[in-house]
Write an enzyme that holds these catalytic residues in place. Structure first.
Site, PDB file in Angstrom:
ATOM      1  CB  THR B 149      40.378  34.303  40.904  1.00 57.35           C
ATOM      2  OG1 THR B 149      41.479  35.192  40.808  1.00 57.35           O
ATOM      3  CG2 THR B 149      40.673  33.202  41.904  1.00 57.35           C
ATOM      4  CD  GLU B 150      39.435  28.589  41.614  1.00 55.69           C
ATOM      5  OE1 GLU B 150      38.929  27.819  40.785  1.00 55.69           O
ATOM      6  OE2 GLU B 150      40.446  28.301  42.303  1.00 55.69           O
ATOM      7  CG  LEU B 151      36.266  30.156  34.851  1.00 54.46           C
ATOM      8  CD1 LEU B 151      35.448  29.351  33.836  1.00 54.46           C
ATOM      9  CD2 LEU B 151      37.231  31.064  34.102  1.00 54.46           C
TER      10      LEU B 151
END
Lengths: 401, 414
Positions: B149-151
Site C-alpha cells: 500500500t502506497e509503496l
C-alpha cells in the site's frame, strides 16, 4: 509621519456589551503598535484604560454609564423616563446627537482619515468627514440584517447603514460572509469592500485554571460541559443549541449545557428548557466577563457558536485560543478564518448533536482539535488585522492624491 | 541497454458515508452514500472509469497492438476489483483484455489496500493471499512481484515477502535512502538472499504524474520526444527506468484536455526509436537484471508527500486512535466467522480512511484537501469511529449468540 486617524466607536471593554467593543480595542491597540496615531471617540465618559491612543468623549447628555446601557444590539430600546426628550429620546436620536458632536471634534485636530465602527457611529463619521474633508472608512462588524435574524429589520437603521457606506471611500467588512451580504442587500460594490478578519490576543486566554474556575464542581461530578457564550437572541441561535442538547443527552447523559449571556430570548429559553425536561442539564449563567469568563472558556469541554447569521464571532477565536474545541455555524465569518474546528449549518440539529457527542466521546478528536486549533489561532492575530487595515488606509489615501 | 518498466496503480476505497452517532445500532450500511453525495462510491467509480480507466485501457490496448515489444504492469486493489465488478463491469472486462495480451503483468498487494503490515502480520499475509486468489480468478496470473500500500516499505517487509515466495518488491526511490546511489538499478533488501527490489524513479515518474500540466514548470509543455530523450539519457548509467504512477494520472489527475492521452499515445514509439531501449514487466526485470547492491530501509518509506514517510496515514492522535482500535478487534472479529462482519471490518482498514484524517497542512489547502471528499479530517474521523462503534456492537451480538467469549471486547469508546 505616522498616520493620524480619527476613529468613532461606541464602546470599549470593560464597558462593552459584546464583540464590537472587544474588536475596537484589539484593532486599535495593534494599529497603535504599527505606528498609527488614533484619536478614539466614545459617546460617553467612561473609565476605560487605553493609553496607546487618545480618548475623546462626546459627552452625550441624557444617559450615563452604567445606569443606562445603550446597547448597540437593542436597536429599538427606549430610554428610561425622565430623560430630556430633546436629547437622546432613543438610540436613533442618540446616534444623531453623536453625529452633531462629531463636527466639533473633527475640527479640533488634523487627521488623515476618519474610521467609523458600525451604524451607531456612521452618521458621526459622515459629519466628521464632511467638515474636515478627509476620506471616510466605515467598518462593518454587524448589520441590521444579522441582528434581526431576518425578522423585523428596522428600516431607519438600515438606511443609516446604507447611507454611511455610500458616503465612504472604502468599507471594511469583518468577513467575506458580511461582504457578500453588503453586496446583496445594501448594493455596495464588492470592489469597495475589503475583508479584514478579526483577531484574538491568544495570551489573554492562555491563563492557568484556578479556584475561580466556576465549572469545577460540575467537572468534579463527572460532567462534560458544553458552553455557549453570546447574547440570547434570535441571531445567535441558542434555540437550535437547546434542541441539539436534547438530542445529545439521549446519547450522552453526562453532559451539561451552560448558556452564558443574556438577551430577549432568555425567559423563552428557560421555559423551553423546563418543558423539555432538561432543567438539570441546561443552565443559564447570565452575563460573565473578565477572568470569570476566561476561566469558563478554558475549563469547558466544548464551545458552540450556533449563530443564524454571524458576521464574525470573536468568541470562536477566544474559545480555540483557550484550548477548548469549537463547533461553529457555517453561517459565520469565523468559519472562513478557522480550519481546525467543526462546522455545521445552524439548522442541522442532528449533525450538531452528532458533532457534540463525538467530541465528548472521542478524546483523540478533542486533542486533535485543541492542539491544531491553538496553533492555527495564533496566526489570526490583531496585528494581522491591523496590517490589512493599514493597507486599506494607504489605498484610500493614494486614491485621494 | 536500458529497460523501461511501467507500473500503474489502480485503487478506489469504499468511502464511509456520513455515519452519525444516531446510526450506531440502527444501520450497518457504512458505504452507501445517497446519490449526488461527494462520498457516493458508485458515482465516483463510474466517473473515474469513464474519464480515466476506460479511455486509458483502450489506449494501452491499441498501443500493445501497435508495438509488439511494449509491456506494462498494473496493480489493482481487491476493493477496486470488487467495485469494478459491481459498478462498471465493462471496465473490468477491459482490464482482463489487457492481461490477456500476455504482455501485461498484474502485481500483488493487500486486498484491502490496507496498512495491515504495520499492525498485524497475520492479517497482512491473509490479505495478500486473498488478493492473489482474486488476481488468479480474474486474470489467470499468479503474481510474483509485490507492492505494498502506497509503496510503504522497510527492511522487514523485504524479508517477509521473500519468505512468502515473491521474487520482487517495489519501493520508492527515496533520496534520503539512496543517497548517491541511483534508482535505475535493482537492489537486494537487507537480510535477504533472492528477492530483488525495484525502485520508482520518482523524478521521471512525477514529471508525468504531477508536473505534466503545470504551466509554471520550466519544462512545460512536456512532449513525448522530450520525455523519451530524458529516459534514453539513462543508457549507460543504469539498467532500468521504473515509471510508477497512479493510473488516475490519465484522465483524472491530468484531465484529457491537458493532452495526457496524446502524450502517452506517442511515448512508446518515441522510446523505441532509441535502439537500446526495451520494455520489461517487473517480474522479467527481476529475472533479467542483477541486484547491484544491498539497500537498507531501517524505517518506513512511502511514495507520499515530500516526507516520503507514513505521516499521511498515521501519527496524529485521531489516526493512531482509529487504527489502534480497529486492529485491536482483530482476533475477536475473526473468531466470529461472520463473513459480512469480517469484510466490513477489513474495508475499514483501507489506507484512504486514515489519509482523510490527516491534518498536516489541512488549513492551508493542498493535495490532501483536494483528495479529501470529507469537509474536514475531523468529519472523516467521526464517521469512522461511529462505524467502528457499530462494528463493536455487532461483534458483541454475534459473540453472544454464538456463545463465544472473546477475551476482551472493548465496549467503551474511551
Amino acid at each position: 509621519m505616522p498616520l493620524k486617524v480619527l476613529m468613532f466607536g461606541w464602546e470599549l471593554p470593560p464597558y462593552n456589551s459584546g464583540g464590537l467593543g472587544t474588536a475596537c480595542y484589539g484593532l486599535t491597540e495593534a494599529l497603535a503598535n504599527q505606528n498609527v496615531e488614533i484619536t478614539f471617540v466614545l459617546p460617553q465618559r467612561v473609565n476605560v484604560k487605553a493609553d496607546f491612543m487618545k480618548l475623546v468623549f462626546a459627552d452625550l447628555e441624557g444617559f450615563s454609564w452604567p445606569d443606562f446601557q445603550l446597547n448597540p444590539y437593542d436597536t429599538l430600546k427606549l430610554l428610561p423616563p425622565g430623560v430630556n426628550p430633546e436629547l437622546a429620546r432613543d438610540l436613533v436620536a442618540a446616534v444623531h446627537l453623536y453625529a452633531k458632536r462629531a463636527a466639533a471634534i473633527a475640527k479640533k485636530g488634523k487627521f488623515d482619515l476618519i474610521h467609523s465602527h458600525d451604524w451607531l457611529c456612521f452618521p458621526a463619521g459622515v459629519v466628521a468627514s464632511d467638515v474636515s474633508d478627509r476620506p471616510l472608512i466605515t467598518h462593518v462588524h454587524a448589520t441590521e440584517l444579522d441582528r434581526s435574524g431576518g425578522n423585523g429589520t428596522n428600516p431607519v437603521v438600515y438606511a443609516v447603514e446604507k447611507h454611511g457606506m455610500d458616503k465612504s471611500s472604502a468599507v471594511i467588512a469583518v468577513s467575506q460572509f458580511t461582504k457578500n451580504l453588503l453586496n446583496t442587500y445594501y448594493q455596495i460594490h464588492p470592489e469597495k469592500v475589503d475583508v479584514v478578519h478579526n483577531g484574538v490576543n491568544t495570551a489573554d486566554f492562555d491563563i492557568p485554571v484556578d479556584d475561580a474556575n466556576p465549572l469545577q464542581t460540575l467537572k468534579d461530578a463527572g460532567f462534560k460541559v458544553v458552553l455557549f457564550v453570546g447574547r440570547l437572541t434570535l441571531q445567535k441561535g441558542p434555540d437550535y443549541l437547546l434542541k441539539a442538547a436534547k438530542r445529545t443527552l439521549e446519547y450522552f447523559p453526562n453532559a451539561v449545557f451552560l448558556f452564558v449571556g443574556s438577551g430577549d430570548m432568555e425567559s423563552q429559553l428557560i421555559n423551553q428548557t423546563i418543558q423539555m425536561g432538561l432543567s438539570d442539564r441546561v443552565m443559564f449563567a447570565g452575563f460573565l466577563r473578565g477572568k470569570l469568563l476566561t476561566q469558563t472558556f478554558r475549563s469547558a469541554d466544548l464551545f458552540i457558536m450556533p449563530s443564524v447569521s454571524e458576521p464574525f464571532g470573536i468568541t470562536a477565536l477566544e474559545s480555540v485560543a483557550a484550548g477548548t474545541p469549537a463547533i461553529i455555524s457555517k453561517q459565520s465569518g469565523a468559519s472562513e478564518a478557522l480550519g481546525h474546528v467543526l462546522k455545521v449549518d445552524f439548522w442541522d440539529v442532528e449533525e450538531m448533536a452528532n458533532q457534540i457527542i463525538s467530541v465528548l466521546n472521542y478524546p483523540s478528536l478533542h486533542t486533535a482539535l485543541k492542539v491544531n486549533g491553538k496553533a492555527e489561532v495564533k496566526k489570526i492575530s490583531w496585528s494581522a488585522a491591523a496590517s490589512k487595515t493599514i493597507d486599506v488606509y494607504k489605498k484610500v489615501l493614494s486614491r485621494k492624491k | 541497454m536500458s529497460a523501461i518498466c511501467f507500473y500503474f496503480q489502480v485503487h478506489q476505497p469504499y468511502r464511509i458515508r456520513k455515519y452519525r452517532v444516531f446510526d450506531i445500532g440502527n444501520s450497518h450500511e457504512y458505504f452507501d452514500s445517497p446519490p449526488g453525495d461527494r462520498l457516493n462510491n458508485l458515482e465516483i467509480l463510474q466517473k473515474v472509469a469513464r474519464k480515466s480507466y476506460l479511455p486509458a485501457n483502450r489506449l494501452f490496448l491499441e498501443l500493445l497492438h501497435r508495438h509488439p515489444r511494449l509491456k506494462l504492469a498494473y496493480s489493482l486493489s481487491g476493493v477496486v476489483m470488487d467495485q469494478l465488478a459491481e459498478y462498471a463491469p465493462e471496465t473490468l472486462d477491459s482490464f482482463r483484455e489487457l492481461a490477456a495480451t500476455g504482455r501485461v503483468e498484474i502485481l500483488s498487494e493487500t486486498y484491502y489496500h490496507s496498512l495491515s503490515f504495520l499492525y498485524s502480520k497475520d492479517e497482512f499475509a491473509h490479505q495478500v493471499r486473498l488478493h492473489d486468489q482474486k488476481v488468479k480468478t480474474l486474470f489467470h496470473q499468479i503474481p510474483k512481484v509485490f507492492r505494498n500500500t502506497e509503496l510503504i516499505y522497510n527492511n522487514e517487509l523485504g524479508r517477509y515477502m521473500e519468505k512468502m515466495g515473491y521474487t520482487g518488491i517495489i519501493a520508492e526511490g527515496a533520496e534520503h535512502i539512496l543517497g548517491w546511489r541511483s534508482p535505475n538499478f535493482l537492489y537486494r533488501p537487507v537480510g535477504t538472499q533472492k528477492i530483488k527490489m525495484l525502485l520508482k524513479n520518482f523524478k521521471l515518474s512525477d514529471d508525468i504524474a504531477f508536473r505534466f500540466s503545470t504551466r509554471g514548470w520550466s519544462e512545460y509543455p512536456l512532449t513525448a520526444p522530450k520525455f523519451a530523450r530524458w529516459v534514453s539519457a539513462v543508457n549507460g548509467s543504469g539498467d532500468i527506468v521504473n515509471l510508477f504512477m497512479d493510473y488516475e494520472t490519465f484522465g483524472e489527475h491530468q484531465w484529457e484536455d491537458t493532452g495526457i492521452f496524446e502524450f502517452m499515445r506517442y511515448l512508446p514509439g518515441e522510446l523505441l526509436k532509441h535502439p537500446d531501449n526495451y520494455f520489461v514487466t517487473p517480474s522479467e526485470a527481476v529475472k533479467k537484471l542483477p541486484a547491484v547492491g544491498e539497500l537498507d530501509f531501517p524505517f518506513f518509506v512511502s511514495w507520499a508527500d515530500i516526507e516520503r514517510d507514513v505521516s499521511a496515514w498515521l501519527g496524529n492522535p485521531m489516526q493512531d486512535d482509529a487504527a489502534g482500535k480497529l486492529f485491536a478487534l482483530e482476533s475477536a472479529i475473526l473468531k466470529t466467522r461472520d463473513n459480512q462482519l469480517i469484510s466490513d471490518w477489513r474495508k475499514l482498514q483501507t489506507s484512504d480512511h486514515f489519509y482523510y484524517m490527516c491534518t498536516k497542512w489541512f488549513a492551508d489547502g493542498d493535495v490532501h484537501k483536494y483528495f479529501n471528499p470529507y469537509e474536514s479530517p475531523y468529519e472523516a474521523f467521526i464517521a469512522f469511529m461511529n462505524v467502528l462503534q457499530d462494528i463493536r456492537m455487532r461483534l458483541e451480538a454475534v459473540s453472544k449468540s454464538k456463545k463465544i467469549t472473546p477475551k476482551k471486547i472493548i465496549t467503551s469508546t474511551q
